[in-house]
Design a protein around this motif. Sequence first.
Motif, short mmCIF file in Angstrom:
data_model
loop_
_atom_site.label_atom_id
_atom_site.label_comp_id
_atom_site.label_asym_id
_atom_site.label_seq_id
_atom_site.Cartn_x
_atom_site.Cartn_y
_atom_site.Cartn_z
N GLY A 8 10.44 -7.73 -9.89
CA GLY A 8 9.64 -6.87 -9.04
C GLY A 8 8.23 -7.40 -8.81
O GLY A 8 7.92 -8.56 -9.10
N SER A 9 7.38 -6.52 -8.30
CA SER A 9 6.01 -6.91 -7.93
C SER A 9 4.98 -6.57 -8.99
O SER A 9 3.78 -6.60 -8.73
CB SER A 9 5.62 -6.22 -6.61
OG SER A 9 6.48 -6.60 -5.57
N GLY A 10 5.44 -6.26 -10.21
CA GLY A 10 4.51 -5.90 -11.27
C GLY A 10 3.66 -7.06 -11.74
O GLY A 10 3.88 -8.22 -11.33
N PRO A 11 2.70 -6.79 -12.62
CA PRO A 11 1.79 -7.83 -13.12
C PRO A 11 2.55 -8.99 -13.76
O PRO A 11 3.47 -8.78 -14.55
CB PRO A 11 0.95 -7.09 -14.16
CG PRO A 11 1.02 -5.66 -13.77
CD PRO A 11 2.38 -5.47 -13.19
N THR A 12 2.17 -10.19 -13.41
CA THR A 12 2.87 -11.36 -13.95
C THR A 12 2.36 -11.79 -15.31
O THR A 12 3.01 -12.58 -15.99
CB THR A 12 2.74 -12.55 -12.98
OG1 THR A 12 1.35 -12.82 -12.74
CG2 THR A 12 3.41 -12.23 -11.65
N ALA A 35 9.83 -12.11 -5.33
CA ALA A 35 10.43 -13.34 -4.80
C ALA A 35 9.45 -14.51 -4.94
O ALA A 35 9.85 -15.64 -5.26
CB ALA A 35 10.83 -13.15 -3.34
N TYR A 36 8.17 -14.23 -4.72
CA TYR A 36 7.17 -15.29 -4.86
C TYR A 36 6.99 -15.67 -6.33
O TYR A 36 6.74 -16.83 -6.66
CB TYR A 36 5.84 -14.86 -4.26
CG TYR A 36 4.91 -16.03 -4.01
CD1 TYR A 36 5.18 -16.94 -2.98
CD2 TYR A 36 3.77 -16.23 -4.80
CE1 TYR A 36 4.34 -18.02 -2.75
CE2 TYR A 36 2.94 -17.31 -4.57
CZ TYR A 36 3.22 -18.20 -3.55
OH TYR A 36 2.40 -19.28 -3.33
N THR A 37 7.14 -14.70 -7.22
CA THR A 37 7.09 -14.98 -8.66
C THR A 37 8.22 -15.93 -9.05
O THR A 37 8.01 -16.86 -9.84
CB THR A 37 7.19 -13.68 -9.47
OG1 THR A 37 6.09 -12.84 -9.14
CG2 THR A 37 7.18 -13.97 -10.97
N GLY A 50 12.76 -6.86 0.62
CA GLY A 50 11.63 -5.94 0.57
C GLY A 50 10.89 -5.87 1.88
O GLY A 50 11.29 -6.49 2.88
N ASP A 51 9.77 -5.13 1.85
CA ASP A 51 8.94 -5.08 3.05
C ASP A 51 7.86 -6.17 3.04
O ASP A 51 7.19 -6.39 4.03
CB ASP A 51 8.30 -3.70 3.22
CG ASP A 51 7.53 -3.25 1.98
OD1 ASP A 51 6.96 -4.11 1.27
OD2 ASP A 51 7.49 -2.03 1.72
N PHE A 52 7.69 -6.81 1.89
CA PHE A 52 6.78 -7.94 1.73
C PHE A 52 5.36 -7.60 2.18
O PHE A 52 4.65 -8.42 2.75
CB PHE A 52 7.31 -9.17 2.47
CG PHE A 52 8.66 -9.61 1.98
CD1 PHE A 52 8.79 -10.25 0.76
CD2 PHE A 52 9.81 -9.35 2.71
CE1 PHE A 52 10.04 -10.64 0.29
CE2 PHE A 52 11.07 -9.72 2.26
CZ PHE A 52 11.18 -10.37 1.04
N ASP A 53 4.94 -6.37 1.84
CA ASP A 53 3.58 -5.95 2.20
C ASP A 53 2.56 -6.32 1.13
O ASP A 53 1.36 -6.06 1.31
CB ASP A 53 3.54 -4.44 2.47
CG ASP A 53 3.91 -3.61 1.25
OD1 ASP A 53 4.36 -4.19 0.23
OD2 ASP A 53 3.77 -2.37 1.30
N SER A 54 3.01 -6.94 0.05
CA SER A 54 2.07 -7.30 -1.02
C SER A 54 1.85 -8.80 -1.10
O SER A 54 1.30 -9.30 -2.09
CB SER A 54 2.60 -6.78 -2.36
OG SER A 54 3.85 -7.36 -2.69
N ILE A 55 2.25 -9.53 -0.07
CA ILE A 55 2.04 -10.98 -0.05
C ILE A 55 1.45 -11.38 1.30
O ILE A 55 1.46 -10.61 2.26
CB ILE A 55 3.35 -11.76 -0.30
CG1 ILE A 55 4.39 -11.42 0.78
CG2 ILE A 55 3.90 -11.47 -1.69
CD1 ILE A 55 5.65 -12.25 0.68
N THR A 56 0.94 -12.59 1.37
CA THR A 56 0.37 -13.10 2.62
C THR A 56 1.48 -13.62 3.53
O THR A 56 2.63 -13.84 3.09
CB THR A 56 -0.62 -14.25 2.34
OG1 THR A 56 0.11 -15.37 1.80
CG2 THR A 56 -1.69 -13.81 1.33
N MET A 57 1.15 -13.85 4.76
CA MET A 57 2.12 -14.39 5.71
C MET A 57 2.58 -15.78 5.27
O MET A 57 3.76 -16.13 5.41
CB MET A 57 1.51 -14.44 7.11
CG MET A 57 1.26 -13.08 7.73
SD MET A 57 2.80 -12.14 7.95
CE MET A 57 3.61 -13.13 9.20
N ASP A 58 1.65 -16.56 4.74
CA ASP A 58 2.00 -17.90 4.28
C ASP A 58 2.97 -17.84 3.11
O ASP A 58 3.95 -18.60 3.05
CB ASP A 58 0.73 -18.66 3.87
CG ASP A 58 1.03 -20.07 3.40
OD1 ASP A 58 1.58 -20.85 4.20
OD2 ASP A 58 0.73 -20.38 2.23
N GLU A 59 2.72 -16.92 2.17
CA GLU A 59 3.62 -16.76 1.02
C GLU A 59 4.99 -16.30 1.48
O GLU A 59 6.02 -16.76 0.98
CB GLU A 59 3.02 -15.77 0.02
CG GLU A 59 1.80 -16.32 -0.71
CD GLU A 59 1.06 -15.26 -1.51
OE1 GLU A 59 0.33 -15.62 -2.45
OE2 GLU A 59 1.20 -14.06 -1.18
#
Length: 216
Positions: A8-12, A35-37, A50-59
């Motif tokens: 998930g998008s939790g703290p790494t 996914a980026y993790t 996901g909706d990918f609202d927590s990453i940049t367009m480049d990521e």
Amino acid sequence: MTIVGIVGSGPTDILPKFVEYQSKVDYWIGADRGAYTLLENNINIDFAIGDFDSITMDEKEKIRRAASNFKEFTAEKDETDIELALLQAYELKPTKIMLFAVTGGRLDHTLANIQLLMSIKNRKIDAVIIDQQNQVELTLPGKYVVEKDDEYPNISFLPITDRVKGLTLTGFYYPLTDETIFFGSTRCISNKLLLNNGTFSYSEGILLFIKSRDLT
């Protein structure tokens, strides 16, 4: 036996070492920033969802190129990104689901993700939430064998129903025999195994089974 890992998008900073799980997991699903993790940890992304609202367009573009399957949803949706990842996982017919990076951030997200363990269990799939300090499983009435784990030596049992009846712990430092414990009780916090394994059993209710460790 098919094992699916969901990140998930939790703290790494509270993630466990992925190298300890890579050989155990058959499919990896990254939910939103998860996914980026996976990408950062050089793990193949079987599904990015996901909706990918927590990453940049480049990521996001890097994820799109790296993932075997990329599924983007609108931000306005009924399911959380983790729920979408679970729906994908169910299609893979897993026997077990491991959830990473779903704790340690917002408390509402953490509690909601713990509650999702019930929906997984209802599908007769084993599931565990794993972070650097904890492993959390939801159990239903029955008898279970607990193996000693030097990485997570502390063992706790938390009722999440009004009461849990018939709780018996054998092979533990603090044993129990046919006890009833109630929601809100801290009686079964911070136990330990005496030998290499032990058992717990109960006849009614729902328990969270938590293995944990203290960070030094």
